[in-house]
Design an enzyme around this catalytic site. Structure first.
Site, PDB file in Angstrom:
ATOM      1  N   CYS A 137      40.699  11.349   5.608  1.00 43.83           N
ATOM      2  CA  CYS A 137      40.243  10.752   4.351  1.00 43.83           C
ATOM      3  C   CYS A 137      41.125  11.157   3.175  1.00 43.83           C
ATOM      4  O   CYS A 137      40.979  12.248   2.618  1.00 43.83           O
ATOM      5  CB  CYS A 137      38.794  11.169   4.089  1.00 43.83           C
ATOM      6  SG  CYS A 137      38.153  10.533   2.547  1.00 43.83           S
ATOM      7  N   CYS A 140      39.185  11.729  -0.062  1.00 45.95           N
ATOM      8  CA  CYS A 140      38.493  13.021  -0.166  1.00 45.95           C
ATOM      9  C   CYS A 140      39.491  14.160  -0.372  1.00 45.95           C
ATOM     10  O   CYS A 140      39.240  15.077  -1.144  1.00 45.95           O
ATOM     11  CB  CYS A 140      37.707  13.332   1.110  1.00 45.95           C
ATOM     12  SG  CYS A 140      36.870  11.949   1.847  1.00 45.95           S
ATOM     13  N   ASP A 141      40.604  14.134   0.349  1.00 45.47           N
ATOM     14  CA  ASP A 141      41.467  15.311   0.437  1.00 45.47           C
ATOM     15  C   ASP A 141      42.857  15.158  -0.178  1.00 45.47           C
ATOM     16  O   ASP A 141      43.598  16.133  -0.260  1.00 45.47           O
ATOM     17  CB  ASP A 141      41.636  15.705   1.923  1.00 45.47           C
ATOM     18  CG  ASP A 141      40.299  16.018   2.572  1.00 45.47           C
ATOM     19  OD1 ASP A 141      39.430  16.561   1.872  1.00 45.47           O
ATOM     20  OD2 ASP A 141      40.116  15.696   3.751  1.00 45.47           O
TER      21      ASP A 141
END
Ligand code: NAP
Length: 314
Positions: A137, A140-141
């Site tokens: 992701c 997200c990261d």
């Protein structure tokens, strides 16, 4: 001990399909109960910008879109319960959903459990997954890899989207694909291949992720599929974007699945299953379109089918 009450309709999953089914069944006064599992809101909560959902000319943030759907479902009386279905008994009427030690009885069920990211299975991937450099992701990261070199594995829209998103933070993004052309839609492929920070690594299969001993990704070993030659990409982050596997969990069997593991609807239907009163919707039952809008459409279809089915039982 008293028997649990019987729900009219239980919806499993809170992605686009599940929440659309909730909106429709709630508006039809069916008082739906939605069971939400480990990733509330589904895959769209990890997407940055949704540009192709009709009605949002400027695009909409994926998380916000799911939050809006949830609010809309709640407005019409949908109830939510955070629990995982571990077992089902679809031979009994009402249908039984077992969630840990608790049994939920339902006259009808809509399963909208979505799909989960597919992994390559190469050495180092599992060991370094999570905070150690391997992830699925970028939204997200991605920000953790500011000014670093990273690689994305895959050749579809997800891989192109992840790579483009990562250009906001990273110095360089290698896009590693096992063939010599992307499967992604032309607009996404053009954007990715022409981006100055993205370097295409064509005809290359991932072999191993380096850095297990150090506990952090230090490289990705790839093999040229034409020459057999191996080389190492010097990277700190690896984003795996090679598609998804359907979350059919405890439902299959008894529900039929196709050769790829997706729920297989009954003939002449997209959402009916081989068990009367049990319906499927979204990515767990669709390996062809897999879009937010098609998942929402299937959720709507399933809700209307449930409404008719329950009326027929009276
Ligand atoms: P996908 O289209 O199935 O693409 C998966 C990619 O991973 C393929 O290029 C495949 O290679 C590669 N791959 C599969 N297994 C591999 C392995 N073991 N090692 C290396 N590479 C491997 O999946 P997706 O990109 O997640 O897209 C799924 C669906 O969602 C598509 O319909 C897509 O259009 C849609 N989507 C749309 C958007 C958007 O419109 N913004 C964004 C994301 C996804 P091959 O090409 O050689 O098979």
């Amino acid at each position: 001990m008293s028997e649990p009450s019987v729900e009219n309709v239980v919806i499993v999953g809170t992605g686009c399909a599940g929440l659309t089914a909730a909106i429709y069944t709630a508006r039809a006064n069916l008082n739906p109960l939605v069971l939400e599992g480990g990733q509330p809101g589904g895959q769209l909560t990890t997407t940055s910008e949704v540009e192709n959902f009709p009605g949002f000319p400027e695009g909409i943030d994926g998380f916000m879109m799911m939050d809006n759907l949830r609010k809309q479902a709640t407005r019409f009386g949908t109830r939510f319960q955070s629990t995982l279905v571990t077992e089902v008994d679809f031979t009994s009427t009402p249908r039984k959903l077992i969630c840990g030690g608790k049994t939920i009885l339902a006259n009808s069920v809509i399963i909208a459990t979505g799909a989960s990211p597919r992994m390559t299975g190469i050495p180092g991937e599992k060991e370094l997954f999570g905070g150690k450099g391997v992830t699925t992701c970028a939204t997200c990261d991605g920000a953790f890899y500011r000014n670093m070199d990273v690689a994305v594995i895959g050749g579809g829209d997800s891989a192109a989207e992840e790579a483009l998103f990562l250009t906001r933070f990273c110095s360089k993004v290698y896009l590693v694909h096992r063939r010599d052309s992307l499967r992604a839609s032309k607009i996404m492929a053009d954007r990715a291949t022409s981006h100055e920070k993205i370097e295409m690594v064509w005809n290359s299969s991932p072999v191993a992720v380096d850095g297990v001993e150090e506990g952090a990704v230090s490289g990705l070993r790839v093999k040229n599929t034409q020459t057999g030659e191996e080389s190492t990409l010097d990277i700190k982050g690896l984003f795996v974007a090679i598609g998804h596997v359907p979350n059919t969990g405890p439902f299959a069997p008894p529900l039929d699945t196709d050769e790829n593991g997706y729920f297989k609807p009954a003939p002449n239907s997209q959402v009916q299953t081989n068990v009367p009163g049990v319906y499927v919707a979204g990515d767990c039952a669709d390996h062809v379109y897999r879009q937010a809008i098609t998942a929402a459409g299937m959720g709507c279809q399933a809700a209307i089918e449930v409404e008719r089915w329950l009326a027929d039982q009276e």
